[in-house]
Design a protein around this motif. Structure first.
Motif, PDB file in Angstrom:
ATOM      1  N   TYR A 190       0.845  -1.198   0.000  1.00 51.29           N
ATOM      2  CA  TYR A 190       0.000   0.000   0.000  1.00 51.29           C
ATOM      3  C   TYR A 190       0.871   1.236   0.000  1.00 51.29           C
ATOM      4  CZ  TYR A 190      -4.079   2.911   1.023  1.00 51.29           C
ATOM      5  OH  TYR A 190      -5.098   3.836   0.952  1.00 51.29           O
ATOM      6  N   SER A 195      -1.805   7.369  -2.646  1.00 47.17           N
ATOM      7  CA  SER A 195      -3.250   7.331  -2.448  1.00 47.17           C
ATOM      8  C   SER A 195      -3.793   8.732  -2.176  1.00 47.17           C
ATOM      9  CB  SER A 195      -3.552   6.402  -1.267  1.00 47.17           C
ATOM     10  OG  SER A 195      -4.843   5.891  -1.342  1.00 47.17           O
ATOM     11  N   TRP A 222     -13.261  17.428  -5.578  1.00 45.49           N
ATOM     12  CA  TRP A 222     -13.717  16.121  -5.109  1.00 45.49           C
ATOM     13  C   TRP A 222     -13.513  15.954  -3.612  1.00 45.49           C
ATOM     14  CZ3 TRP A 222     -10.989  11.444  -3.585  1.00 45.49           C
ATOM     15  CH2 TRP A 222     -11.773  10.282  -3.589  1.00 45.49           C
ATOM     16  N   SER A 223     -12.338  16.357  -3.102  1.00 44.36           N
ATOM     17  CA  SER A 223     -12.050  16.123  -1.680  1.00 44.36           C
ATOM     18  C   SER A 223     -13.070  16.848  -0.794  1.00 44.36           C
ATOM     19  CB  SER A 223     -10.625  16.565  -1.331  1.00 44.36           C
ATOM     20  OG  SER A 223     -10.444  17.933  -1.620  1.00 44.36           O
ATOM     21  N   MET A 226     -16.298  14.858  -0.874  1.00 42.72           N
ATOM     22  CA  MET A 226     -16.157  13.650  -0.057  1.00 42.72           C
ATOM     23  C   MET A 226     -16.245  13.991   1.436  1.00 42.72           C
ATOM     24  SD  MET A 226     -16.054  11.142  -2.128  1.00 42.72           S
ATOM     25  CE  MET A 226     -17.102  12.044  -3.277  1.00 42.72           C
ATOM     26  N   ALA A 227     -15.642  15.111   1.819  1.00 40.96           N
ATOM     27  CA  ALA A 227     -15.721  15.524   3.230  1.00 40.96           C
ATOM     28  C   ALA A 227     -17.180  15.767   3.616  1.00 40.96           C
ATOM     29  CB  ALA A 227     -14.890  16.788   3.445  1.00 40.96           C
ATOM     30  N   LEU A 230     -18.739  12.358   4.161  1.00 40.34           N
ATOM     31  CA  LEU A 230     -18.335  11.684   5.417  1.00 40.34           C
ATOM     32  C   LEU A 230     -18.957  12.344   6.639  1.00 40.34           C
ATOM     33  CD1 LEU A 230     -14.558  10.685   5.171  1.00 40.34           C
ATOM     34  CD2 LEU A 230     -16.575   9.352   4.590  1.00 40.34           C
TER      35      LEU A 230
ATOM     36  N   VAL B  46     -17.444   7.829  -4.695  1.00 43.51           N
ATOM     37  CA  VAL B  46     -16.455   7.760  -3.604  1.00 43.51           C
ATOM     38  C   VAL B  46     -15.210   6.951  -3.977  1.00 43.51           C
ATOM     39  CG1 VAL B  46     -18.088   8.160  -1.715  1.00 43.51           C
ATOM     40  CG2 VAL B  46     -17.560   5.809  -2.407  1.00 43.51           C
ATOM     41  N   TYR B  87      -9.692   4.793   4.035  1.00 47.09           N
ATOM     42  CA  TYR B  87      -8.561   5.577   4.549  1.00 47.09           C
ATOM     43  C   TYR B  87      -8.341   6.826   3.691  1.00 47.09           C
ATOM     44  CZ  TYR B  87      -3.588   6.807   5.161  1.00 47.09           C
ATOM     45  OH  TYR B  87      -2.416   7.477   5.362  1.00 47.09           O
ATOM     46  N   ARG B  88      -8.314   6.626   2.363  1.00 51.63           N
ATOM     47  CA  ARG B  88      -8.073   7.750   1.459  1.00 51.63           C
ATOM     48  C   ARG B  88      -9.111   8.857   1.700  1.00 51.63           C
ATOM     49  NH1 ARG B  88      -9.138   5.528  -3.281  1.00 51.63           N
ATOM     50  NH2 ARG B  88      -7.027   4.769  -3.593  1.00 51.63           N
ATOM     51  N   LEU B  89     -10.374   8.437   1.813  1.00 53.12           N
ATOM     52  CA  LEU B  89     -11.450   9.421   2.007  1.00 53.12           C
ATOM     53  C   LEU B  89     -11.274  10.188   3.311  1.00 53.12           C
ATOM     54  CD1 LEU B  89     -14.595   7.468   0.789  1.00 53.12           C
ATOM     55  CD2 LEU B  89     -13.411   9.321  -0.382  1.00 53.12           C
ATOM     56  N   GLU B  91      -8.455  10.682   4.973  1.00 52.41           N
ATOM     57  CA  GLU B  91      -7.262  11.542   4.908  1.00 52.41           C
ATOM     58  C   GLU B  91      -7.530  12.831   4.133  1.00 52.41           C
ATOM     59  OE1 GLU B  91      -4.036  10.988   6.398  1.00 52.41           O
ATOM     60  OE2 GLU B  91      -5.474   9.757   7.496  1.00 52.41           O
ATOM     61  N   ILE B  92      -8.169  12.703   2.972  1.00 57.77           N
ATOM     62  CA  ILE B  92      -8.349  13.888   2.121  1.00 57.77           C
ATOM     63  C   ILE B  92      -9.502  14.757   2.630  1.00 57.77           C
ATOM     64  CG2 ILE B  92      -7.313  12.839   0.085  1.00 57.77           C
ATOM     65  CD1 ILE B  92     -10.877  13.074  -0.302  1.00 57.77           C
ATOM     66  N   SER B  93     -10.378  14.182   3.452  1.00 53.91           N
ATOM     67  CA  SER B  93     -11.490  14.966   3.998  1.00 53.91           C
ATOM     68  C   SER B  93     -11.062  15.791   5.199  1.00 53.91           C
ATOM     69  CB  SER B  93     -12.640  14.048   4.413  1.00 53.91           C
ATOM     70  OG  SER B  93     -13.187  13.426   3.282  1.00 53.91           O
TER      71      SER B  93
END
Lengths: 250, 250
Positions: A190, A195, A222-223, A226-227, A230, B46, B87-89, B91-93
């Motif tokens: 990973y 990522s 996008w980020s 996505m936030a 979430l 997502v 995890y990616r979501l 982190e970037i959020s």
């Protein structure tokens, strides 16, 4: 040279369809689509899924209401509800087990059934598109999952994973760009940096895409989208529902 | 008339491949395969998955050992480990959320990520087969899921859902018959009787298939094989592992 063929072209031009013509899907088409779905891989051949084809207008209207009032659920000629199904396995195993312990309710088997139904559904989606039909997945069937399950008469150890509208497309959306390949394809381990770092590139791509689609009205990266996602306490009843239906017991 | 086309024929002749030629998969092929995977539908875009392409012989050998000593994991030129990835979501959020509550660890999001990775993987499988390559899904990556995750450096909120051997087939298996369509395709509601009754038909089909494949040595009906499977306490560490990795918190 970049590999190409008819099937790759089909896969690469996928877009979700949310507007449908008033034109039926034939029984032969439906059988070919679900039949192709069945040919997907399945864990040890358990085939732990059932798909419910909903064509009755009243029932579609009720399902639409429970799934976030999405008009295309009513409009499409066939609404498929794809269910993870461990009920069938438990029922047919009973006579052989003669009261011995069994583990259909394990978390492992929830994963097995959820993967099985997804592989079958994606094959069916590809099959449908190869016939000139269009589809859109509907996660909204999990909005009111208990009520929807009751409406469809789903027994214990069965849950609706997603819906799928099926029909002839009326209008086609643009193809939505995906994350850079390096974000999702890692090598021999990973790569947390890749990522996350690649998302900066993608944020710009999605801003451009949004600007173009909305005539400059929106350009959320996008980020940030996505936030926002979430931060929503979405479908928090899932855990309790799955436990009640006999999943995740172990 | 039964609908048919090149893509349907491809889907309908799928069989798992467990013997591979000593012939590499090119970077261009791999990019085309994973790229086609990325074009599958994804919940609200997502893209909650990462796939790790393992080509290092030592690492493949270790993964094979952890996944039930399946020789084809070592033999195939590329072993893909498909991971559900929240995890990616997260982190970037983070920078957007500024400490606000977020729900990446909900059971709902475990389902979202598990479905997302499965849809992408199945598109990739179809893409691979369209290029003359063969695949087999490997649930065995969940046999020793904690050790395997550590070996690949998977962070929290990432779990290996299945592996996939990829390469040029050396020999092709017969096509395995699936459940009768009526068992898995219901209309306007769940039909428990159909779901179970059709298995009697399928039990005979699978007995014939087994007899043919084993030269008359075996004729176990499907329901008996499934009972044997449910009676196994398989991968019961999944629940605890997923909880430890930050899934199913709500």
């Amino acid at each position: 040279m970049k590999p190409n063929n008819e099937t790759l072209e089909l896969l690469n031009r996928h877009t979700s369809v949310r507007q449908f013509q008033d034109k039926p899907v034939s029984d032969e088409q439906l059988a070919a689509i679900i039949g192709a779905g069945q040919m997907a891989s399945t864990s040890s051949n358990v085939q732990a899924y059932t798909v419910i084809a909903v064509t009755e207008p009243d029932l579609k209207a009720q399902l639409s209401k429970l799934s976030g009032n999405q008009a295309y659920i009513e409009q499409c000629p066939v609404f498929l509800v794809w269910c993870a199904d461990l009920y069938r396995l438990r029922e047919i195993s009973g006579p052989h087990l003669q009261g011995a312990a069994s583990y259909e309710g394990s978390t492992e088997n929830l994963i097995v059934a959820t993967v099985d139904v997804s592989l079958a559904a994606q094959n069916a989606a590809v099959a449908a598109e190869s016939l000139g039909l269009g589809i859109v997945y509907i996660g909204g069937v999990r909005n009111n999952i208990a009520e929807l399950s009751e409406l469809l008469g789903l027994p214990d150890l069965v849950y609706p994973v997603f819906g799928m509208c099926l029909g002839y497309p009326a209008g086609v959306n643009g193809i939505r760009p995906r994350l850079p390949l390096q974000a999702v394809l890692h090598h021999n381990g990973y790569q947390a940096d890749a990522s996350v770092e690649q998302v900066k590139v993608y944020d710009e791509v999605t801003r451009d895409y949004m600007r173009e689609r909305t005539g400059g009205q929106k350009d959320t990266p996008w980020s940030e989208m996505m936030a926002g996602r979430l931060a929503q306490p979405s479908r928090l009843q899932m855990k309790e529902f799955l436990l009640q239906k006999g999943f995740m017991q172990k």
